[in-house]
Design a protein around this motif. Structure first.
Motif, PDB file in Angstrom:
ATOM      1  N   GLU A 190       7.636   4.927  18.626  1.00 39.57           N
ATOM      2  CA  GLU A 190       8.711   4.318  17.844  1.00 39.57           C
ATOM      3  C   GLU A 190       8.352   2.891  17.438  1.00 39.57           C
ATOM      4  N   HIS A 191       7.818   2.124  18.379  1.00 44.27           N
ATOM      5  CA  HIS A 191       7.408   0.755  18.046  1.00 44.27           C
ATOM      6  C   HIS A 191       6.259   0.757  17.045  1.00 44.27           C
ATOM      7  N   ALA A 192       5.319   1.694  17.201  1.00 44.39           N
ATOM      8  CA  ALA A 192       4.201   1.760  16.260  1.00 44.39           C
ATOM      9  C   ALA A 192       4.687   2.091  14.858  1.00 44.39           C
ATOM     10  N   ARG A 193       5.634   3.026  14.748  1.00 43.80           N
ATOM     11  CA  ARG A 193       6.162   3.372  13.426  1.00 43.80           C
ATOM     12  C   ARG A 193       6.892   2.204  12.805  1.00 43.80           C
ATOM     13  N   GLU A 194       7.721   1.521  13.594  1.00 46.52           N
ATOM     14  CA  GLU A 194       8.457   0.382  13.055  1.00 46.52           C
ATOM     15  C   GLU A 194       7.506  -0.708  12.577  1.00 46.52           C
ATOM     16  N   LEU A 195       6.494  -0.995  13.384  1.00 42.53           N
ATOM     17  CA  LEU A 195       5.548  -2.049  13.021  1.00 42.53           C
ATOM     18  C   LEU A 195       4.805  -1.686  11.745  1.00 42.53           C
ATOM     19  N   HIS A 196       4.360  -0.439  11.638  1.00 45.23           N
ATOM     20  CA  HIS A 196       3.631  -0.028  10.436  1.00 45.23           C
ATOM     21  C   HIS A 196       4.540  -0.030   9.220  1.00 45.23           C
ATOM     22  N   ASP A 197       5.755   0.525   9.360  1.00 44.23           N
ATOM     23  CA  ASP A 197       6.641   0.647   8.201  1.00 44.23           C
ATOM     24  C   ASP A 197       6.993  -0.702   7.598  1.00 44.23           C
ATOM     25  N   PHE A 198       7.274  -1.673   8.449  1.00 42.89           N
ATOM     26  CA  PHE A 198       7.692  -2.973   7.932  1.00 42.89           C
ATOM     27  C   PHE A 198       6.505  -3.849   7.548  1.00 42.89           C
ATOM     28  N   VAL A 199       5.616  -4.090   8.483  1.00 48.38           N
ATOM     29  CA  VAL A 199       4.560  -5.079   8.279  1.00 48.38           C
ATOM     30  C   VAL A 199       3.523  -4.594   7.267  1.00 48.38           C
ATOM     31  N   ALA A 200       3.062  -3.339   7.402  1.00 44.66           N
ATOM     32  CA  ALA A 200       2.023  -2.858   6.494  1.00 44.66           C
ATOM     33  C   ALA A 200       2.498  -2.873   5.049  1.00 44.66           C
ATOM     34  N   HIS A 201       3.767  -2.584   4.817  1.00 42.95           N
ATOM     35  CA  HIS A 201       4.287  -2.605   3.449  1.00 42.95           C
ATOM     36  C   HIS A 201       4.175  -3.998   2.845  1.00 42.95           C
ATOM     37  N   HIS A 202       4.607  -5.015   3.578  1.00 46.26           N
ATOM     38  CA  HIS A 202       4.576  -6.377   3.054  1.00 46.26           C
ATOM     39  C   HIS A 202       3.153  -6.901   2.946  1.00 46.26           C
ATOM     40  N   VAL A 203       2.325  -6.624   3.943  1.00 47.40           N
ATOM     41  CA  VAL A 203       0.946  -7.110   3.906  1.00 47.40           C
ATOM     42  C   VAL A 203       0.186  -6.467   2.758  1.00 47.40           C
ATOM     43  N   THR A 204       0.444  -5.182   2.495  1.00 45.87           N
ATOM     44  CA  THR A 204      -0.203  -4.527   1.358  1.00 45.87           C
ATOM     45  C   THR A 204       0.181  -5.197   0.040  1.00 45.87           C
ATOM     46  N   ALA A 205       1.445  -5.607  -0.069  1.00 48.37           N
ATOM     47  CA  ALA A 205       1.865  -6.313  -1.277  1.00 48.37           C
ATOM     48  C   ALA A 205       1.128  -7.644  -1.420  1.00 48.37           C
ATOM     49  N   ILE A 206       0.945  -8.348  -0.317  1.00 52.51           N
ATOM     50  CA  ILE A 206       0.215  -9.617  -0.371  1.00 52.51           C
ATOM     51  C   ILE A 206      -1.225  -9.388  -0.820  1.00 52.51           C
ATOM     52  N   VAL A 207      -1.870  -8.367  -0.259  1.00 51.54           N
ATOM     53  CA  VAL A 207      -3.256  -8.077  -0.623  1.00 51.54           C
ATOM     54  C   VAL A 207      -3.358  -7.697  -2.094  1.00 51.54           C
ATOM     55  N   ALA A 208      -2.423  -6.863  -2.575  1.00 55.29           N
ATOM     56  CA  ALA A 208      -2.464  -6.447  -3.973  1.00 55.29           C
ATOM     57  C   ALA A 208      -2.277  -7.631  -4.912  1.00 55.29           C
ATOM     58  N   GLN A 209      -1.358  -8.519  -4.597  1.00 54.00           N
ATOM     59  CA  GLN A 209      -1.135  -9.686  -5.450  1.00 54.00           C
ATOM     60  C   GLN A 209      -2.333 -10.626  -5.425  1.00 54.00           C
ATOM     61  N   THR A 210      -2.944 -10.789  -4.276  1.00 54.60           N
ATOM     62  CA  THR A 210      -4.123 -11.653  -4.194  1.00 54.60           C
ATOM     63  C   THR A 210      -5.288 -11.057  -4.985  1.00 54.60           C
ATOM     64  N   LYS A 211      -5.485  -9.746  -4.891  1.00 56.55           N
ATOM     65  CA  LYS A 211      -6.546  -9.103  -5.671  1.00 56.55           C
ATOM     66  C   LYS A 211      -6.299  -9.250  -7.174  1.00 56.55           C
ATOM     67  N   ALA A 212      -5.034  -9.146  -7.579  1.00 61.33           N
ATOM     68  CA  ALA A 212      -4.718  -9.303  -8.999  1.00 61.33           C
ATOM     69  C   ALA A 212      -5.066 -10.704  -9.482  1.00 61.33           C
ATOM     70  N   ALA A 213      -4.761 -11.709  -8.654  1.00 63.71           N
ATOM     71  CA  ALA A 213      -5.086 -13.082  -9.040  1.00 63.71           C
ATOM     72  C   ALA A 213      -6.592 -13.284  -9.137  1.00 63.71           C
ATOM     73  N   ARG A 214      -7.338 -12.741  -8.188  1.00 65.45           N
ATOM     74  CA  ARG A 214      -8.790 -12.890  -8.224  1.00 65.45           C
ATOM     75  C   ARG A 214      -9.395 -12.146  -9.422  1.00 65.45           C
ATOM     76  N   PHE A 215      -8.862 -10.954  -9.720  1.00 65.84           N
ATOM     77  CA  PHE A 215      -9.374 -10.197 -10.859  1.00 65.84           C
ATOM     78  C   PHE A 215      -9.131 -10.946 -12.163  1.00 65.84           C
ATOM     79  N   THR A 216      -7.957 -11.529 -12.281  1.00 66.79           N
ATOM     80  CA  THR A 216      -7.642 -12.287 -13.493  1.00 66.79           C
ATOM     81  C   THR A 216      -8.566 -13.485 -13.636  1.00 66.79           C
ATOM     82  N   ALA A 217      -8.805 -14.183 -12.523  1.00 61.99           N
ATOM     83  CA  ALA A 217      -9.702 -15.340 -12.577  1.00 61.99           C
ATOM     84  C   ALA A 217     -11.132 -14.923 -12.872  1.00 61.99           C
TER      85      ALA A 217
END
Length: 441
Positions: A190-217
């Motif tokens: 249960e703790h593993a699912r909660e941690l993955h569901d919340f944190v991985a979603h937000h961290v993936t968004a951060i990684v995607a936005q950072t990659k977009a900025a680097r690609f644009t540059a």
């Protein structure tokens, strides 16, 4: 209020602990007094003293901790057997009792050895007390047919009975430990699912936005200050959400009684408003996501367990699109009653990625993380099923079917599980369980 309850609970537990020790102390003193009285039945003072010492040693072997059981048991059995053999050679022996407290202690020692020790050690350790108990009646003065009957009863009935009791208690301990381990495993998952569901979603968004900025540059495009500020604001918001989710998870691990309220999504009476924010947030940094909610769900509130599962299915599916899919131009999220099955809710997330299967499909579950594993576990927990696989025209789809008619039962079972896990100790290492995830080709 919670602190007052905890103080009262600790005070009550301390009172029970003291009462238990007081009760055990009184029982121990009473047994020692009985051993002394039986020792006084011996005709000579040295024999009486030896009988008392032997009886006390057998009682001590029952009371010592597990790590001291073997030496104390061997010592008590040795003293008892030597005393029995010595008294059997004497002309004057106790006229009334050979030491019934010592006999009972030896039989209980057989039970304890069978219950607590490993099989081979239990067989060897139980043999000594059993032999000492069988020959103990030889201490008595009158050797007649009644004495033979007593020895036969001890050997044929009492000893096997105590062995069976030890085996039953051993089986009970094993089943109880498995039950506790299952509760702890459920809590870890249960703790593993909660941690993955919340944190991985937000961290993936951060990684995607950072990659977009680097690609644009890297492409040589000059970004305006407004675009940079908007992108950094999105990264900041995703990071803050990730920190909030981790803070809620830490609070859950520190105090399970105050856990769930801050780690589960909330919404309007229909319970699906949060999905609108989820798809809009996804569309800001990725392909557009369109959410379609069936009109019949507007007047049908979903139970908390089903609502949480729906939210997690959509969240994990969008996260996988962001992490693994290529050439996606559009994502469709549909939630409605399954056609032809009014008591089943269908959650569908479909993308139109090019080249057939998503890259995530080419990776084994172990390599792609625990997202699908946790998602399947969550869906199965509410008696649902989930199907994932490539689409016939390109892209990937995730379809979860949840039973609305069993939702109330599932929520009650979920509440019972949480009540059980609140009383169990948390174990740090996360187990790895891979349930079946149906895939369509």
């Amino acid at each position: 209020m919670i602190s007052d309850f905890r103080s009262s609970f600790r005070s009550l537990s301390g009172s029970r602990f003291r009462f238990r020790h007081l009760w055990l102390g009184l029982v121990g003193v009473s047994l020692v007094v009985l051993v002394v009285l039986e020792g006084l039945n011996a005709p000579r003072p040295p024999m009486a003293a030896a009988t008392m010492v032997s009886g006390v040693l057998c009682l001590a072997a029952l009371a010592v901790p597990e790590r001291l059981l073997v030496p104390y048991a061997i010592g008590a059995v040795a003293v008892s057997c030597v005393l029995t053999v010595a008294e059997a050679q004497m002309s004057e022996r106790p006229p009334n009792t050979p030491g019934m407290v010592e006999l009972i202690a030896l039989l209980l020692l057989v039970t304890r050895a069978v219950r607590r020790c490993p099989p081979l050690r239990a067989a060897g350790l139980a043999t000594g007390p059993a032999l000492a108990a069988v020959i103990l009646p030889l201490r008595i003065d009158a050797w007649d047919d009644h004495l033979k009957d007593l020895i036969a009863v001890i050997a044929v009935c009492a000893v096997p009975l105590m062995v069976m009791v030890g085996l039953c208690l051993r089986l009970y301990d094993t089943l109880r430990e498995r039950e506790r381990e299952a509760i702890r495993q459920g809590q870890r998952l249960e703790h593993a699912r909660e941690l993955h569901d919340f944190v991985a979603h937000h961290v993936t968004a951060i990684v995607a936005q950072t990659k977009a900025a680097r690609f644009t540059a890297a492409a040589g495009h000059t970004q305006s200050p407004e675009d940079l500020d908007r992108m950094l604001a999105q990264i900041e918001r995703a990071g803050s959400q990730a920190l909030g989710s981790m803070r809620a998870m830490v609070s859950s691990l520190r105090d399970h009684t105050a856990a769930s309220a801050t780690t589960r999504p909330t919404g309007d009476p229909a319970g699906l408003r949060g999905l609108r924010d989820l798809t809009e947030e996804f569309s800001e940094v990725g392909p557009p996501a369109e959410l379609t909610l069936a009109p019949e769900l507007a007047d049908r509130p979903l139970p908390p367990g089903i609502l949480t599962t729906v939210h997690r299915v959509v969240q994990e599916s969008l996260t996988n699109v962001r992490k693994h899919a290529t050439g996606v131009g559009r994502v469709e999220v549909r939630i409605g009653v399954r056609p032809g099955a009014p008591e089943q809710l269908e959650v569908s997330v479909v993308d139109d990625g090019q080249g057939g299967a998503s890259p995530a499909a080419e990776r084994p579950v172990e390599g792609s993380g625990y997202g699908l594993v946790g998602l399947a576990e969550r869906v199965e927990k509410v008696n649902g099923r989930i199907t994932t696989g490539p689409r016939d025209g390109g892209g990937w789809h995730v379809v979860a079917v949840l039973p609305l008619n069993k939702a109330d039962k599932a929520d009650k079972a979920d509440s019972a599980d949480k009540a059980n896990t609140a009383d169990s100790a948390y174990v740090a290492p996360l187990g790895k369980v891979a349930p079946n995830v149906a895939s369509s080709g």
